[in-house]
Enzyme design. Structure first.
Site, PDB file in Angstrom:
ATOM      1  N   CYS A   1       0.824  -1.206   0.000  1.00  0.00           N
ATOM      2  CA  CYS A   1       0.000   0.000   0.000  1.00  0.00           C
ATOM      3  C   CYS A   1       0.854   1.250   0.000  1.00  0.00           C
ATOM      4  CB  CYS A   1      -0.903   0.018   1.226  1.00  0.00           C
ATOM      5  SG  CYS A   1      -1.933  -1.422   1.311  1.00  0.00           S
ATOM      6  N   ASP A   2       1.831   1.286  -0.877  1.00  0.00           N
ATOM      7  CA  ASP A   2       2.653   2.478  -0.983  1.00  0.00           C
ATOM      8  C   ASP A   2       2.757   2.823  -2.453  1.00  0.00           C
ATOM      9  OD1 ASP A   2       5.129   3.919   0.844  1.00  0.00           O
ATOM     10  OD2 ASP A   2       5.162   4.122  -1.331  1.00  0.00           O
TER      11      ASP A   2
END
Ligand code: PLP
Length: 389
Positions: A339-340
């Site tokens: 989730c980056d």
């Protein structure tokens, strides 16, 4: 099965990067295993070591442990007679733990705590890299009488993964460092430099070697006899962008040595990392999701920048990416699972249009700077697992 032309930025030949038989073996081996993981081919590491020593005879090999500190890789190299370049007390303990004696190691990091220098000295390390007065003072106090080599700051032009600026100092400052080390009872031993990792231009060793020759001459005039040149790393692995052959590097580097040291070479070291281990690794991953956003499809793998592919930052290192589909190549964005938003490997990868979720994707030439660069638990993902062929 396709002929292996499913390339990333353009079609490439799979078997130009891995033998047909090895790829088949890896495919078989990967069948029922949970991805992602790195498969290491220890035989290939040994072949690369032999190829290096054949092309660089009389050059002492100090393997840069950070490229791949896997114990079995280190053990194979130790059995081959390699020396080791370590950068921390932890790498020191790792290599000592394999039974390698401290006289086969150099402490090559110019950035170190006094207490770590002391620790290394107590364990028997007597050869250190340095590039600053403060480090020399720490060395004199904590590793008295040791041999030191001075790291020269050099251009990293031509390198896909530059190491410039952070390490080394200009030639003008080296004379002062040599004097300081000498005055403090250390033994000024030689000069090192690193032309940048994945250096695609074999002539990049020439100018640093010319500078080394000048430094040797100037030191000699003051009664200090330097004895060694450390040619650093930089030799390439076979990613997507082609490089000259190892024979061409050897030819260019020895020609420079003859030119700048006509009366005979000093002792020579090399510190290969990438070139010994990269070709020996394949990351096996799986497509997690394919989704269309606006005009381009995105293909998300279960491995990404935080799972070992940090060198795809700014698309610096271009891994050959292969999947067994024969559809037309179309541009997709290839990204990792976390989730980056930086976790994107390549904005415009060429992937077969019929690629599907669940397909295996192979990233070739992935044996260097992957296991050391995979995070511990980012979004809960474990560090990259290592398996052996
Ligand atoms: C990382 C490193 C190497 C290895 O470089 P490669 O380009 O991977 O061969 C060699 N020497 C030093 C000092 C390093 O930091």
């Amino acid at each position: 099965m396709g002929n292996g032309s499913n390339g990333l930025t353009r079609p490439f030949s799979l078997y130009g990067h891995i033998s047909k038989e090895k790829f088949k073996q890896i495919k078989e081996f990967s069948k029922d295993k949970q991805t992602p993981f790195l498969v290491l081919d220890l035989e290939r590491v040994k072949e690369k070591y032999d190829e290096l020593t054949k092309n660089f005879p009389q050059v002492k090999v100090y393997y840069a442990v950070k490229a791949n500190p896997d114990q079995r890789v280190l053990s194979e190299l130790a059995a081959k007679g390699s020396h080791f370049d370590i950068a921390s007390r932890f790498e020191l303990d790792l290599v000592l733990g394999l039974g390698v004696s401290p006289d086969r190691m150099s402490f090559g990091n110019t950035i170190k705590k006094a207490e770590d220098i002391r620790y290394a000295y107590e364990k028997g390390i007597r050869l250190f890299a340095t590039d600053s007065p403060s480090d020399i003072e720490k060395l004199a106090e904590n590793a008295p009488g040791s041999k030191v080599f001075f790291r020269l700051l050099v251009s990293n032009r031509g390198a896909d993964w530059p190491l410039s600026k952070k390490f080394g100092t200009k030639k003008e400052y080296i004379a002062g460092l040599i004097d300081l080390a000498h005055d403090q009872g250390l033994v000024p031993y030689g000069i090192s430099f690193h032309v940048g990792s994945q250096q695609r231009d074999p002539t990049q060793w020439d100018y640093p070697l010319e500078q080394c020759a000048q430094i040797f001459t100037e030191a000699k005039a003051k009664g200090i006899e330097l004895k060694m040149i450390n040619l650093g790393g930089g030799l390439p692995a076979s990613y997507l962008v082609p490089t000259p052959s190892i024979e061409e590097y050897s030819k260019a580097i020895f020609e420079s040595l003859h030119r700048h040291f006509p009366a005979g070479f000093p002792e020579l070291f090399t510190e290969p990392g990438r070139s010994l281990v990269a070709d020996a690794g394949v990351i096996v991953s799986e497509v997690v999701l394919i989704s269309r956003k606006a005009h381009r499809k995105w293909c998300y793998l279960d491995v990404g920048l935080f799972g070992g592919l940090i060198e795809t930052l700014e698309e610096a290192i271009k891994y050959p990416v292969y999947c067994e589909r024969s559809g037309k190549l179309v541009k997709m964005t290839l990204a990792g699972p976390t989730c980056d938003s930086t976790d994107v490997m390549y904005k415009k990868a060429s992937l077969p249009e019929d690629i599907e979720e669940g397909d295996k994707v192979y990233l070739l030439t992935a044996g260097a700077y992957t296991i050391t660069c995979s995070c511990n638990g980012f979004n809960g993902f474990p560090p990259l697992a290592v398996l052996y062929l």
